[in-house]
Write a protein that holds these residues in place. Structure first.
Motif, PDB file in Angstrom:
ATOM      1  N   ASP A  32     -47.007 -85.413  46.358  1.00 49.62           N
ATOM      2  CA  ASP A  32     -46.034 -85.506  47.475  1.00 49.62           C
ATOM      3  C   ASP A  32     -45.989 -84.376  48.404  1.00 49.62           C
ATOM      4  OD1 ASP A  32     -43.512 -86.984  45.123  1.00 49.62           O
ATOM      5  OD2 ASP A  32     -45.059 -88.014  46.374  1.00 49.62           O
ATOM      6  N   THR A  50     -44.529 -78.022  56.302  1.00 52.95           N
ATOM      7  CA  THR A  50     -44.857 -78.892  55.332  1.00 52.95           C
ATOM      8  C   THR A  50     -45.728 -77.944  54.448  1.00 52.95           C
ATOM      9  OG1 THR A  50     -47.000 -79.842  56.032  1.00 52.95           O
ATOM     10  CG2 THR A  50     -44.825 -81.222  56.540  1.00 52.95           C
ATOM     11  N   SER A  96     -37.729 -82.695  53.644  1.00 48.98           N
ATOM     12  CA  SER A  96     -38.425 -84.170  53.382  1.00 48.98           C
ATOM     13  C   SER A  96     -39.484 -84.266  52.431  1.00 48.98           C
ATOM     14  CB  SER A  96     -39.069 -84.246  54.744  1.00 48.98           C
ATOM     15  OG  SER A  96     -40.277 -83.170  54.863  1.00 48.98           O
ATOM     16  N   ARG A  98     -42.890 -86.562  51.673  1.00 49.49           N
ATOM     17  CA  ARG A  98     -43.706 -87.724  52.164  1.00 49.49           C
ATOM     18  C   ARG A  98     -44.599 -88.192  50.803  1.00 49.49           C
ATOM     19  NH1 ARG A  98     -47.427 -85.583  56.112  1.00 49.49           N
ATOM     20  NH2 ARG A  98     -49.017 -85.440  54.487  1.00 49.49           N
ATOM     21  N   ARG A  99     -44.627 -89.306  50.918  1.00 51.22           N
ATOM     22  CA  ARG A  99     -45.619 -89.924  49.483  1.00 51.22           C
ATOM     23  C   ARG A  99     -46.504 -90.875  50.052  1.00 51.22           C
ATOM     24  NH1 ARG A  99     -42.234 -91.385  44.755  1.00 51.22           N
ATOM     25  NH2 ARG A  99     -42.323 -89.197  44.318  1.00 51.22           N
ATOM     26  N   THR A 104     -47.175 -95.087  53.443  1.00 50.02           N
ATOM     27  CA  THR A 104     -46.461 -93.952  53.445  1.00 50.02           C
ATOM     28  C   THR A 104     -45.023 -94.127  53.532  1.00 50.02           C
ATOM     29  OG1 THR A 104     -48.230 -92.935  54.687  1.00 50.02           O
ATOM     30  CG2 THR A 104     -45.902 -91.957  54.926  1.00 50.02           C
ATOM     31  N   TYR A 106     -41.326 -91.749  53.261  1.00 48.22           N
ATOM     32  CA  TYR A 106     -40.557 -90.642  53.681  1.00 48.22           C
ATOM     33  C   TYR A 106     -39.344 -90.639  53.027  1.00 48.22           C
ATOM     34  CZ  TYR A 106     -43.794 -88.548  57.128  1.00 48.22           C
ATOM     35  OH  TYR A 106     -44.946 -88.454  57.935  1.00 48.22           O
TER      36      TYR A 106
END
Length: 118
Positions: A32, A50, A96, A98-99, A104, A106
């Motif tokens: 992640d 990020t 956030s 993100r995976r 994808t 979120y």
């Protein structure tokens, strides 16, 4: 499922600093990427920074040199240190996750308000 809860927003004088924190709960994977986005009034949500679980970071141009993102994998937290704040930094800041796992996904926190006074 993933839940993200932000804290640390507020009103700050020009040139001041704030530290935003985000606590993640649920199933957090090493793949992640966690991060921060912001949305100013009347504008679209935009990337701030990020960070991967390995510590690789990515910053928007507006954040470089003034904001610092960090992550604690053991505690499932991500933080954003905001320095030298300007009034245009006023926005709701969203945590956030993100995976990417075939597709994808979120996940978003509820947001925390940062207001730079002028």
């Amino acid at each position: 499922q993933v839940q993200l809860v932000e804290s640390g927003g507020g009103l700050v004088q020009p040139g001041g600093s704030l530290r935003l924190s985000c606590a993640a709960s649920g199933s957090i994977f090493r793949i992640d990427t966690m991060g921060w986005y912001r949305q100013a009034p009347g504008k679209q949500r935009e990337l701030v920074a990020t960070i991967t679980s390995g510590g690789d970071t990515n910053y928007a141009d507006a954040a470089k040199g003034r904001f610092t993102i960090s992550r604690d994998n053991a505690k499932n937290t991500v933080s954003l240190q905001l320095n030298s704040l300007k009034p245009e930094a006023t926005a709701v800041y969203y945590c956030s996750l993100r995976r990417v796992l075939g597709r994808t996904l979120y996940y978003w926190g509820q947001g925390t308000q940062v207001t730079g006074s002028s």
